[in-house]
Every structure is written in C-alpha cells, then in structure tokens.
Design an enzyme around this catalytic site. Structure first.
Site, short mmCIF file in Angstrom:
data_model
loop_
_atom_site.label_atom_id
_atom_site.label_comp_id
_atom_site.label_asym_id
_atom_site.label_seq_id
_atom_site.Cartn_x
_atom_site.Cartn_y
_atom_site.Cartn_z
N LYS A 22 0.87 -1.21 0.00
CA LYS A 22 0.00 0.00 0.00
C LYS A 22 0.89 1.24 0.00
O LYS A 22 0.65 2.19 -0.75
CB LYS A 22 -0.87 -0.01 1.24
CG LYS A 22 -1.39 1.34 1.67
CD LYS A 22 -2.19 1.31 2.94
CE LYS A 22 -1.43 1.51 4.20
NZ LYS A 22 -1.06 2.88 4.56
N ASN A 23 1.95 1.21 0.81
CA ASN A 23 2.77 2.42 0.99
C ASN A 23 3.73 2.69 -0.15
O ASN A 23 4.40 3.72 -0.16
CB ASN A 23 3.52 2.35 2.32
CG ASN A 23 2.55 2.52 3.49
OD1 ASN A 23 1.37 2.85 3.28
ND2 ASN A 23 3.02 2.26 4.69
N CYS A 118 -4.11 11.82 13.14
CA CYS A 118 -4.84 10.56 13.25
C CYS A 118 -4.51 9.97 14.62
O CYS A 118 -3.82 10.59 15.43
CB CYS A 118 -4.43 9.62 12.12
SG CYS A 118 -2.76 9.06 12.28
N ARG A 123 0.84 14.18 13.03
CA ARG A 123 1.15 13.97 11.60
C ARG A 123 1.24 15.30 10.82
O ARG A 123 0.53 15.54 9.89
CB ARG A 123 0.12 13.06 10.95
CG ARG A 123 -0.22 11.79 11.68
CD ARG A 123 0.90 10.77 11.68
NE ARG A 123 1.24 10.24 10.39
CZ ARG A 123 0.62 9.21 9.79
NH1 ARG A 123 -0.43 8.68 10.38
NH2 ARG A 123 1.01 8.76 8.62
N ASP A 307 5.62 0.41 11.81
CA ASP A 307 4.36 -0.20 11.36
C ASP A 307 4.22 -1.64 11.79
O ASP A 307 3.16 -2.24 11.58
CB ASP A 307 4.25 -0.13 9.83
CG ASP A 307 4.03 1.29 9.36
OD1 ASP A 307 4.11 1.53 8.15
OD2 ASP A 307 3.82 2.17 10.22
N ARG A 399 -8.17 -0.62 5.43
CA ARG A 399 -7.41 0.43 4.74
C ARG A 399 -6.08 -0.12 4.22
O ARG A 399 -5.56 0.36 3.22
CB ARG A 399 -7.10 1.59 5.71
CG ARG A 399 -8.29 2.46 6.02
CD ARG A 399 -7.84 3.68 6.80
NE ARG A 399 -6.67 4.27 6.18
CZ ARG A 399 -5.77 5.01 6.84
NH1 ARG A 399 -5.90 5.22 8.12
NH2 ARG A 399 -4.74 5.51 6.21
C1 EPZ Z 1 4.64 6.86 6.12
O1 EPZ Z 1 3.89 7.85 6.79
C2 EPZ Z 1 3.74 5.63 6.08
N1 EPZ Z 1 2.53 5.92 5.31
C3 EPZ Z 1 3.37 5.22 7.50
O2 EPZ Z 1 2.59 4.03 7.42
C4 EPZ Z 1 4.66 4.91 8.26
O3 EPZ Z 1 4.35 4.59 9.59
C5 EPZ Z 1 5.59 6.14 8.22
O4 EPZ Z 1 5.83 6.54 6.85
C6 EPZ Z 1 6.93 5.87 8.89
O5 EPZ Z 1 7.55 4.81 8.24
C7 EPZ Z 1 2.59 5.87 3.97
O6 EPZ Z 1 3.64 5.62 3.39
C8 EPZ Z 1 1.32 6.15 3.23
P1 EPZ Z 1 6.82 10.21 8.09
P2 EPZ Z 1 4.42 9.39 6.79
O7 EPZ Z 1 6.65 11.47 7.33
O8 EPZ Z 1 5.08 9.69 5.51
C9 EPZ Z 1 6.99 13.51 11.48
C10 EPZ Z 1 0.78 2.64 7.86
O9 EPZ Z 1 0.42 2.09 8.89
N2 EPZ Z 1 6.79 14.49 10.41
O10 EPZ Z 1 8.00 9.35 7.80
O11 EPZ Z 1 3.31 10.24 7.24
C11 EPZ Z 1 5.78 12.61 11.68
O12 EPZ Z 1 4.84 13.24 12.53
C12 EPZ Z 1 1.24 4.07 7.90
O13 EPZ Z 1 0.83 2.09 6.73
C13 EPZ Z 1 6.88 15.84 10.70
O14 EPZ Z 1 7.13 16.22 11.85
O15 EPZ Z 1 5.52 9.31 7.95
C14 EPZ Z 1 6.39 11.38 12.32
O16 EPZ Z 1 6.57 11.62 13.70
C15 EPZ Z 1 1.09 4.68 9.29
N3 EPZ Z 1 6.69 16.75 9.71
C16 EPZ Z 1 7.76 11.30 11.65
O17 EPZ Z 1 8.02 12.59 11.10
C17 EPZ Z 1 6.42 16.36 8.42
O18 EPZ Z 1 6.28 17.25 7.54
C18 EPZ Z 1 7.82 10.28 10.50
O19 EPZ Z 1 6.74 10.56 9.64
C19 EPZ Z 1 6.32 14.98 8.14
C20 EPZ Z 1 6.51 14.06 9.14
#
Ligand code: EPZ
Length: 419
Positions: A22-23, A118, A123, A307, A399
């Site tokens: 999915k990701n 969420c 996020r 995850d 999802r």
């Molecule tokens: C991706 O989410 C995945 N989703 C998530 O999978 C996964 O848990 C996550 O990466 C970490 O591996 C998809 O790929 C669709 P991040 P993403 O940006 O991109 C902070 C699942 O269960 N952050 O790497 O949203 C954020 O809050 C989902 O399949 C900022 O502060 O994750 C988090 O603490 C859940 N500012 C950390 O960075 C930003 O602009 C990592 O988030 C962006 C992120």
C-alpha cells in the site's frame, strides 16, 4: 458496522501470498499526475486507501482503468487535471497530500486539504511545505487547506530534510522531477517503498540518481515515456503473518517476498527464537521451543519499522521474560495497549517505552480498533486468545490489509467477518 469474530487456538500454517505494498502504491499513483503518457501499475493491493487514491485521481481528471481481477491499474492523463484535492477524500487517507508536489510542479498551483492528524499522532506536513517553499512555492494555510502557488514553476535546489520523513521525501522527489534544473536531496528516507517510487519515476523518464545512502540528485524533465511497473511486496503484511504463525506454533510459507529488505524484522524475530528459512522468493516460519523476550526500538529504515510495532507486541506477551518497545517515530502509537490489557496482557507504559511482561494468557474479548496497525495487532491477539474475540471498527484494517481474514482462514484460522 462490520466486525471480525475470531476463535483462538488454531495453528496458522500452510502457505500465504503477500500482496503489493500500500505504501508504495500510494506515492506511485500520486506521481502519475506528472506524465501525459500511459502508465500501467501491477501487483496493486485491493485495500481501501488505494481505492481512495484512485477516487482522488479520478476526481481531478485522470482517466483510470482498475482491473481488480488482475490487480492492475492503467492511468492516462489526457486532459489538464484539476488542481484541487478535497477534504472528503483526504480525511481518511492522509497520503492524499502526496498529490501536492506533482500538481504544484506541473500546473504552478494547487489547493490540497491539510491532512488531519490521526490516532497515532499529529502527523504534521511542515517538512513537505518548507521544502516546496525552498523550491519557490508560495504557501498559505486557509480553512484547513494548503493553498500553494509557483507562478514561475518550481526551481531545483539543494534541500536537507531536518528529519527523516517518508512522505516529505516522496512529495519532494516527485515535485523535483518537473522542477527547473537540478535538485539535491539530503537526509532522505530510503524505505523500500521510497526506492520503489524512484524506480517507477525512472521508468517514466525522470532523471533521478541515488548518490548516497540518503542522498538523491534529480534533474527536472519535460518529456515522459509510457511505462509499466510492478509494485514491491508489502513487508508489513509479511511481518504480520510471521507473528501470526509464531503466535500459534504454526509453520507458514510466506510467498512473494524479498527477505533482503526485511533484515531488521527477520533478525528481531530470530532473536526471539523463531526459525526462519530464507529462500529467493519466500520464507518459511516455524517455531522452536520457547519464545525469547527482546528489546525493540523503532526507527526509520533500515531499523525496525514502526508499522510492525503493535504486531510484535502481541508475540512479546508469549515470550519468556520481559520485553520492551521504544516507539521513536510517532508520539502516540500505543493505542492498542489498553485493548490488549483488556485481554489480560500486562504492559506498562513509561513515556515512549512499553514494557511487556511475557508468559501471559490472553482471554478473548470484544475489542475496538483505533488505527490500521493496531487493528492488525488485535486480530493477532484474537488468534492466540482463549475462546472468542470480536474486533470492531475493522474499516481501519481494510485500509491496509487485503482480505486478511480470508488469507488467515486459508491458513487454518477460525475467523469470519460479521456484516
Ligand atoms: C509513512 O507515513 C507511512 N505511510 C506510515 O505508514 C509509516 O508509519 C511512516 O511513513 C513511517 O515509516 C505511507 O507511506 C502512506 P513520516 P508518513 O513522514 O510519511 C513527522 C501505515 O500504517 N513528520 O516518515 O506520514 C511525523 O509526525 C502508515 O501504513 C513531521 O514532523 O511518515 C512522524 O513523527 C502509518 N513533519 C515522523 O516525522 C512532516 O512534515 C515520521 O513521519 C512529516 C513528518
């Protein structure tokens, strides 16, 4: 509302086929906005988030043929796309924000709903927005929308991400493919799903090169090529099935995977005493004597994935001794713990660390899922709990998992979906 009824105690054995990721599918679909040539994407997982992304692309004007039987999507952007991504589509699928980069890069303007938080955390998308501003975008937030413009188009530049973010890396990679000139990205996420996106973009004609572990050089292009691409397998689904088999003393062949991109996960499971036979396109998980306790700290790739944290926690309740999980990626990803405690699990939380006591019997219960991976954890707990477990709000599960109850049923689980 649908729910899953599980009767615990059955071994999860036999063979299971892992679906596409999915990701990986979501950013690849978003990136098709860039091209006016036909793209074919295969090994698509039949999960709700992918359906939502398809709806989003259709709403902005992409012409999409989704062949569910062949798990294949054909996309063709014949006409100018709309540059508005509405709230009703993004409220359930945060990855919709990944259309911001390509729309802004292609049309110089975009209005995309600010993805809400969420269950697992606030996020934010500040890293995405600051990087686009560095490329020349003007961005303001109004009434819950990101309103972005780049009258002269985006300009390539050097960007060092302040922290590792999968989504921000993906959004900016896609935007840089159409920006004027060269972009150098530093401190990128390099999850297999990010790598898969880069492979797809190269196939459609983008000029992208990994020049370091976490560094990319991208040169904006104007022309694209028709291409087809098979999405990488879902390593989180694979890890979920490893836990299902180990929890129930089963022996499970998990097909369509490349164990080389799951080293952190597989090493942790082996440290817990699982026997994992690794072959080119599959692994066989069997269970040795006692499961050992372990200390896990979630990290960006190549560390142990956040995850899979909720899922391995269930296995830790069966381990000999006390295990710990330190959740370093999200600030609120222990929502499954109160539900596990209702089954009899003994888990203490101190800040971002959970302490899981082993040798605990889980009792069947009525449970409520809060987010995608927490719902998988509750299903796993039901497989090993005494008597019957009902998991409510399984729309979270749908999802990101393709018909998981059918796959588990085929491997011996007593599980059914109640409509
Ligand atoms: C991706 O989410 C995945 N989703 C998530 O999978 C996964 O848990 C996550 O990466 C970490 O591996 C998809 O790929 C669709 P991040 P993403 O940006 O991109 C902070 C699942 O269960 N952050 O790497 O949203 C954020 O809050 C989902 O399949 C900022 O502060 O994750 C988090 O603490 C859940 N500012 C950390 O960075 C930003 O602009 C990592 O988030 C962006 C992120």
């Amino acid at each position: 509302m649908e729910k899953l009824k599980i009767t615990g105690g059955k071994k999860i054995s036999g063979t299971v086929e892992v679906s596409g990721s999915k990701n990986s599918t979501l950013p690849i679909l978003a990136s098709t906005i860039l091209t006016n040539k036909k793209t074919v994407i295969k090994n698509i997982p039949l999960v709700r988030d992918v359906k939502t992304m398809i709806d989003l692309l259709s709403v902005i004007g992409s012409s999409i043929k989704f062949n569910k039987k062949e798990k294949k999507i054909e996309i063709f952007n014949k006409k100018k796309l709309k540059t508005f991504a509405p709230y009703y589509l993004l409220k359930t699928m945060r990855a919709g924000v990944l259309v911001l980069g390509p729309l802004l890069a292609k049309y110089g303007v975009a209005k995309v709903s600010l993805p809400g938080g969420c269950a697992i955390g606030t996020r934010p998308v500040d890293i995405h927005l600051k990087a686009l501003e560095k490329m020349g975008a003007k961005i303001k937030i109004k009434n819950g929308y990101i309103i972005a413009s780049a009258k002269k188009g985006l300009i390539g530049c050097k960007i060092k991400f302040p922290k590792i973010s999968v989504g921000a890396t993906e959004n900016i990679i896609i935007a840089a493919c159409l920006a004027k000139g060269k972009t150098k990205l530093i401190n990128c996420a390099y999850e297999p799903e990010v790598k898969d996106l880069v492979e797809f973009l190269k196939k459609i004609g983008c000029k992208i090169k990994w020049v370091g572990l976490r560094s990319l050089d991208i040169e904006g292009v104007k022309k694209f090529k028709a291409a087809s691409h098979e999405v990488v397998f879902d390593r989180i689904e694979a890890g979920t099935f490893i836990v299902a088999s180990a929890l129930t003393n089963g022996k499970l062949k998990i097909k369509n995977i490349n164990h080389k991109i799951m080293s952190a996960e597989i090493n942790s499971f082996k440290e817990m005493g699982l026997k994992i036979l690794k072959k080119r396109k599959y692994i066989v998980v069997s269970h040795s004597k006692k499961i050992k306790s372990i200390n896990i700290s979630t990290k960006p790739y190549p560390g142990f994935p956040t995850d899979l944290q909720a899922q391995i926690m269930v296995l830790m309740t069966k381990a000999n001794g006390v295990s710990t999980i330190k959740e370093n990626v999200f600030e609120n990803r222990f929502m499954h713990i109160p539900e596990l405690r209702r089954m009899g699990a003994e888990i203490e939380i101190k800040g971002n660390t959970a302490k899981i006591f082993g040798n605990v019997k889980l009792n069947g219960a009525e449970l409520t899922a809060t987010d995608l991976r927490a719902s998988a954890c509750l299903v796993l707990a039901g497989l090993v709990a005494t008597k019957k477990t009902i998991v409510h709000r399984i729309y979270h599960l749908d999802r990101g998992y393709e018909e998981i109850e059918k796959k588990l049923f085929k491997c011996g689980a007593k599980i059914k979906r109640l409509r």
